[in-house]
Design an enzyme around this catalytic site. Structure first.
Site, short mmCIF file in Angstrom:
data_model
loop_
_atom_site.label_atom_id
_atom_site.label_comp_id
_atom_site.label_asym_id
_atom_site.label_seq_id
_atom_site.Cartn_x
_atom_site.Cartn_y
_atom_site.Cartn_z
N SER A 214 44.71 33.40 34.54
CA SER A 214 45.95 32.69 34.25
C SER A 214 46.21 32.70 32.74
O SER A 214 46.35 33.78 32.16
CB SER A 214 45.88 31.28 34.82
OG SER A 214 47.17 30.68 34.86
N GLU A 332 49.58 33.28 45.04
CA GLU A 332 49.65 32.66 43.72
C GLU A 332 50.52 31.41 43.69
O GLU A 332 50.14 30.37 43.14
CB GLU A 332 50.19 33.66 42.69
CG GLU A 332 49.35 34.89 42.45
CD GLU A 332 48.21 34.67 41.48
OE1 GLU A 332 47.98 33.53 41.05
OE2 GLU A 332 47.53 35.66 41.14
N HIS A 426 46.48 30.52 43.67
CA HIS A 426 46.21 30.79 42.26
C HIS A 426 44.85 30.24 41.86
O HIS A 426 44.56 29.08 42.06
CB HIS A 426 47.31 30.12 41.42
CG HIS A 426 47.24 30.38 39.95
ND1 HIS A 426 47.51 31.61 39.41
CD2 HIS A 426 46.97 29.56 38.90
CE1 HIS A 426 47.40 31.54 38.08
NE2 HIS A 426 47.08 30.30 37.75
#
Length: 543
Positions: A214, A332, A426
């Site tokens: 990320s 995600e 995610h």
């Protein structure tokens, strides 16, 4: 945790066979100074090692300065404090606030095999939107990875307004007339520390892999693009990175005000008359108030630390010439639904909105994100614009530059995640990479570590560790992971790893065309303003 010796009297009377074993405390003589760590389960562990001086007082919003070497043995049994970050304002599976925070937070941690010598090194950069997170989150514990024969390092870096504020007065203090990017400069300083010191801990300074997820993946991209980071690492792992447009220091571009102007605006919003007043604000107050005013931290294109927009760096082949492992997750946005656009009321409204915004690209868009399943299409639209396009673009540009790129698509669910509607969400790959399923945040869907789950984690960890070792991901008993190449190979992490080609056909080409047109126009960001909330696309621009 350190095991303490039993009281002397108990030891005196206890039979030798039942005496508590003494835990060794290894002392390393590094260039930074002598360090006393702990030994656990075949690993030497060193926590809270300062790599830069505390950025407090006049040093706030300054480039990091290497920590002064110490002469007496430093105890490295405890983690250092996290860098200041806002308290979570909403319930989230990612919420995991640190127990301690400080501006004196520029430290790192090392996990090394007990007899390591010239072992490959992985430097982990945590995620958290450049706003939160810290190096010693339990999910990032490096012990299981280190047992693969590598040295694992995790780092703190300045976050939020303290890490990324640009301001004309700050630029005037700099010998290069630049400001911002302090958190990124911290990461570079940590890599310099690794180059100077990691051999003392059993690592090979000539075989360093930077890795992150990320905002950590975004940071890895920044490092790949940053000339001051050149030569400090040799491979890169990017998990769910996002190649967004970012503010430029002095110019308004791609829908963003100049970074210096944003700093002046924030100063006014915070009621500070000048830079000195900002420096005089309490760090916790400043950190908590800045996001409530609308401040978002990003890297700044300053011509030196970040010379260009990321897309331009990779188009020109100016990134660090290193192999990469890169990918994203199928779900995600399932855990980041605030990034998805609102659903149109009807299928007809969805189609009309797409046609209005995408013009002659509407048919290609609707083929990729059909109206027959609007909820899933909305999630996929934002996923691909942020993470999917970025991953394949990095694989393509790295291959074009003559380096190996290994692309993955993480598409594995597990019962608790499926029950919560969070298939392959995610960051869900992180516990498999680190082998830390038992230490995820409190609201994280819990994994029951069945033999199948354990085997899957072993495979993922094996691929990652082997890439850190020699730049080619492989795992015992698992399929060969081919480089991206002409056939667009990738590894699909499903129920088991499966080697495939041509990931989501048409996805990359559509999103590349959208970004190309926005770049040519020059006044629109290419972040999460896509799909039914996209500004009307400019005309075709010779992309």
């Amino acid at each position: 945790m350190i095991k303490f010796l039993l009281p002397a009297l108990a030891l005196f009377f206890a039979p030798a066979a039942f005496a508590e074993p003494v835990v060794k405390a290894p002392v390393v003589k590094s260039l930074a100074g002598p360090v006393k760590g702990i030994t656990e389960d075949g690993l030497n562990i060193y926590r809270g090692l300062p790599y830069a001086q505390a950025p407090i007082g006049w040093r706030r919003w300054k480039a990091p300065v290497a920590a002064k070497p110490w002469k007496t043995v430093r105890d490295a049994s405890q983690f250092g404090p996290a860098c200041y970050q806002p308290k979570p304002r909403v319930a989230s599976i990612y919420a995991n606030p640190p127990e301690r925070m400080s501006e004196d937070c520029l430290s790192l941690n090392v996990w090394a095999p007990e007899n390591a010598k010239n072992a490959p090194v992985m430097v982990w950069i945590h995620g958290g939107s450049l706003t939160g997170g810290y190096s010693h989150e339990a999910m990032y514990d490096g012990a299981a990875l280190a047992k693969q024969g590598i040295v694992v390092v995790s780092i703190n870096y300045r976050l939020g307004v303290l890490g990324y504020l640009a301001h004309p007065q700050l630029s005037s203090e700099s010998p290069y007339n630049i400001s911002g990017n302090y958190g990124l400069m911290d990461q570079i300083e940590a890599l310099r520390w690794v180059q100077r010191n990691i051999a003392a801990f059993g690592g090979d300074a000539g075989n360093v892999t930077i890795a992150g997820e990320s905002a950590g993946g975004l940071s890895v991209m920044y490092l790949l693009a940053s000339p001051p980071a050149s030569g400090l690492f040799h491979k890169a792992i990017l998990q769910s990175a996002y190649m967004i447009s970012t503010p430029e220091l002095k110019a308004k571009r791609y829908g963003s005000e100049p970074a210096e102007a944003i700093g002046v605006w924030l100063q006014s919003q915070l009621g500070a008359k000048d830079l000195a007043a900002l420096r005089g604000m309490d760090a916790e107050t400043l950190t908590n108030q800045a996001p409530t005013k609308g401040y978002l931290p990003f890297g700044t294109v300053d011509g030196r630390v970040l010379p260009r927009q990321l897309v331009e760096v990779f188009d020109r082949g100016e990134q660090a010439p290193v192999p990469i492992l890169v990918g994203f997750n199928s779900g995600e946005i399932r855990s980041l639904r605030f990034l998805a656009p609102p659903a149109p009321a009807t299928e007809a409204d969805y189609i009309a909105a797409v046609k209005e915004r995408y013009g002659e690209l509407a048919e290609a868009f609707l083929a990729q994100y059909p109206s027959s399943n609007i909820p899933e299409s909305l999630l996929a639209t934002t996923r691909d614009a942020l993470y999917g396009w970025t991953a394949e673009r990095l694989a393509l540009k790295t291959t074009t530059a003559g380096q190996s790129a290994y692309l993955y698509y993480f598409d594995r669910g597990y019962p608790a995640a499926e029950a919560a509607g969070l298939h392959a969400f995610h960051a869900s790959e992180i516990p498999y990479v680190f082998g830390t399923h038992a230490t995820t945040p409190a609201l994280w869907p819990k994994v029951v570590l069945t033999p199948e789950e354990a085997a899957f984690s072993d495979a993922v960890m094996g691929y990652w560790a082997s890439f850190v070792r020699d730049g080619v991901p492989s795992a015992a008993g698992q399929p060969a992971w081919n480089a991206y190449g002409a056939d667009k190979s990738y590894m699909a992490f499903e129920a088991t790893p499966v080697a495939r080609t041509h990931l989501l056909p048409g996805m990359y080409e559509l999103n590349e065309e959208v970004v190309c047109r926005r770049r040519a126009r020059g006044d629109t960001a290419w972040n999460w303003n896509v799909g039914v909330v996209s500004p009307p696309l400019p005309e075709k621009a010779g992309c």
